[in-house]
Enzyme design. Structure first.
Site: not given
Length: 350
Positions: A243-245, A327
């Site tokens: 879900l980083r994008a 991260g």
């Protein structure tokens, strides 16, 4: 600014709109995770990074040289002083020097993974923590990370690519008129740097004020269900991992809305940032239709090859012995308007 030579003005960059947009977004919200600029030699990658530094509060540009050690980057702890005096003695590194400025890393793809890890962790969190033998020290390290690379010299691992907030891929210019404009501007700057900069002083001042106002407005901007839905659809169509994008796209769209002086984040803002968010995260075998792909590619001028994105490393163990969640994209306050509740009905009745 570091060094005696004046920087080429950010406002004078020619035919670099996607790159300028990405850099300004990162300047407004450095926690997005920095900008990776990929392209062949001589495409103004370093020029743009140096120009960006002038727009920030302290105008600080810090360059990480190839061959730098981890201690040079993150700083060092004097453990003997802890044992002798009971106090932590910390010698700051480049991350501390870059606070409130730009940390520029040329040929970032040639750095050891441990250094890239540390860079991306600090860029996203705004904090640098040094840990040695049970002793730790933390300090603010809120900077705009700009990493550049020439793909001919090797790629970054997918795990590291994914942690960059935005990516822009530059290409050689084959338009004669544009090339002439670029060359003429460069020759004029080299002939009379100070006179050239005076010609762009008003535009530079406007951009500085725009970035400052956008930073102040950032926490007040909100996005509704339509924006969330559009972000989800774009990320699903690109077959991204995790879900980083989604999170980066929302934050980038919000930063762009702030730069535009908008009252809320809109689908149009999402469209303008989508390519730079997805460029390095899209899987080659994505499920987008050809029509969607064509629409996506015309939303911005920064286009590039598709690269896969892998899952983050399974181990949290780091070279310094810490177990921090490197991260991790830290929480960021954001207005949310008209978002449907996701609380289960059973929980509401309690």
């Amino acid at each position: 600014m570091n060094g005696s030579l004046p920087a080429f003005p950010f406002a004078a960059l020619i035919d670099q709109q996607p790159l300028q947009q990405a850099l300004l977004i990162a300047a407004v919200d450095p926690g997005i995770g920095g900008v990776l600029v990929s392209g062949p030699r001589g495409t103004a990658k370093s020029t743009a990074a140096r120009a960006l530094a002038e727009l920030l509060p302290e105008g600080q540009l810090v360059t990480l040289p190839l061959g730098a050690s981890e201690e040079r980057l993150i700083g060092t702890l004097d453990l003997e002083a802890v044992l002798r005096d009971g106090a932590v003695k910390f010698s700051p590194g480049l991350l501390a020097q870059a606070h409130r400025g730009v940390l520029y890393v040329d040929e970032i793809n040639l750095l050891p993974d441990t250094l890239v890890d540390a860079l991306l962790d600090a860029a996203a969190s705004g904090v640098n923590t040094v840990e040695r033998d049970g002793v730790s020290h933390s300090h603010d390290a809120r900077f705009v990370l700009v990493g550049t690379m020439n793909p001919e010299e090797g790629e970054l691992r997918p795990q590291l690519l994914d942690r960059f907030g935005l990516m822009v891929e530059l290409e050689n210019c084959f338009d004669p008129q544009v090339r002439q404009r670029i060359v003429k501007a460069r020759l004029a700057f080299d002939l009379d740097p100070h006179g050239f900069r005076r010609a762009y002083a008003a535009q530079q001042s406007d951009i500085v004020q725009q970035v400052g106002a956008a930073r102040n407005a950032l926490p007040e901007l909100s996005f509704d269900d339509a924006v969330h839905e559009h972000v989800s659809r774009l990320c699903i169509d690109a077959a991204v991992d995790g879900l980083r994008a989604d999170l980066v796209m929302l934050r980038a769209a919000r930063a762009l809305a702030a730069l535009d002086g908008a009252e809320a984040v809109t689908v149009a803002h999402v469209e303008q940032v989508a390519t730079s968010v997805l460029l390095h995260r899209r899987h080659a075998g994505d499920v987008r239709s050809e029509a969607d792909a064509a629409s996506q590619e015309t939303a911005t001028r920064s286009t590039g090859k598709q690269t896969g994105s892998g899952q983050p490393d399974s181990s949290n163990a780091k070279p310094d012995g810490s177990t921090r969640d490197w991260g991790y994209l830290p929480p960021e306050p954001a207005g949310i308007a008209n978002v449907k509740s996701v609380i289960p009905l059973a929980a509401k009745k309690r």
